[in-house]
Scaffold this motif. Sequence first.
Motif, PDB file in Angstrom:
ATOM      1  N   THR A   1      81.376  32.825 -54.520  1.00 34.34           N
ATOM      2  CA  THR A   1      82.163  34.050 -54.495  1.00 34.34           C
ATOM      3  C   THR A   1      81.237  35.207 -54.861  1.00 34.34           C
ATOM      4  N   SER A   2      81.783  36.417 -54.901  1.00 36.06           N
ATOM      5  CA  SER A   2      80.960  37.555 -55.316  1.00 36.06           C
ATOM      6  C   SER A   2      80.516  37.384 -56.758  1.00 36.06           C
TER       7      SER A   2
ATOM      8  N   GLN B   1      89.952  39.012 -52.748  1.00 30.56           N
ATOM      9  CA  GLN B   1      88.867  38.197 -52.198  1.00 30.56           C
ATOM     10  C   GLN B   1      88.694  36.949 -53.064  1.00 30.56           C
TER      11      GLN B   1
END
Length: 250
Positions: A207-208, A13
């Motif tokens: 992003t995470s 991811q």
Amino acid sequence: MNIRSIFITGCNQGLGLGLVKYLALLKTPTEKIFATCRNIQKATELLNLAKHVENIHIFEIDLKNVNEYPTIVNKVKSIVGDDGLTVLFNNAGMSTKFTRLPFVKEEQLFESYKINTVAPILLAKEFLPLLRQASINHSTKKGMSLTKAAIINMSSILGSLKNNDIGGFYPYRCSKAALNAATISMSIDLKKYNILVVSLHPGWVKTSLGGPNAPIDIKTSVDSIFNTLKSISEKDTGSFFQYDGKILPW
């Protein structure tokens, strides 16, 4: 940008997936893209992309398992053969929440160092023969470049000692500062092999890890990263770049 082969960590991811997409969807795609993920079952988008782009090779590995590194390197070698590996992109990283000194935990420190510092150093060590081979194969090209042989270490501005004006972030900040130190040492050690080595700050990205309030999206960061990387040369080895080409202080 003719990168023959690249090995990128942390591609399930976020920025890692963004890097793979960029290289796979170029008009002249990178010939061999090696993408790692910790849990292949959760790498749905990466797996779907690989179904349509045959030059993507996915490896499942937990980077904390350093004993698996030689196996991964041998798998890459079996695919690249005598061409060697052009780029090692140490992208995978981990962070903890903003941490003040009274709340720092031992396990946070050790785990952050393992992923953010130890893994990039040991991967560079294991891939060095393949990186050297790529550099030798391009010996007619003068100097250093991303298309000859390079190690890119994804760092963070939080690893800058000079720019630390808010404190905290002990596990992440210290492990990235250590990675920056490793980048300088690698650049010195590998200069004789014409292997380019830089640290890179991708910006504060959605992003995470960066969170939803970050001001930069993944595509903007990745596009800027490659615009910066394709323009650097031997004069830049051992430098700390921001995604947009700005030089950051150590």
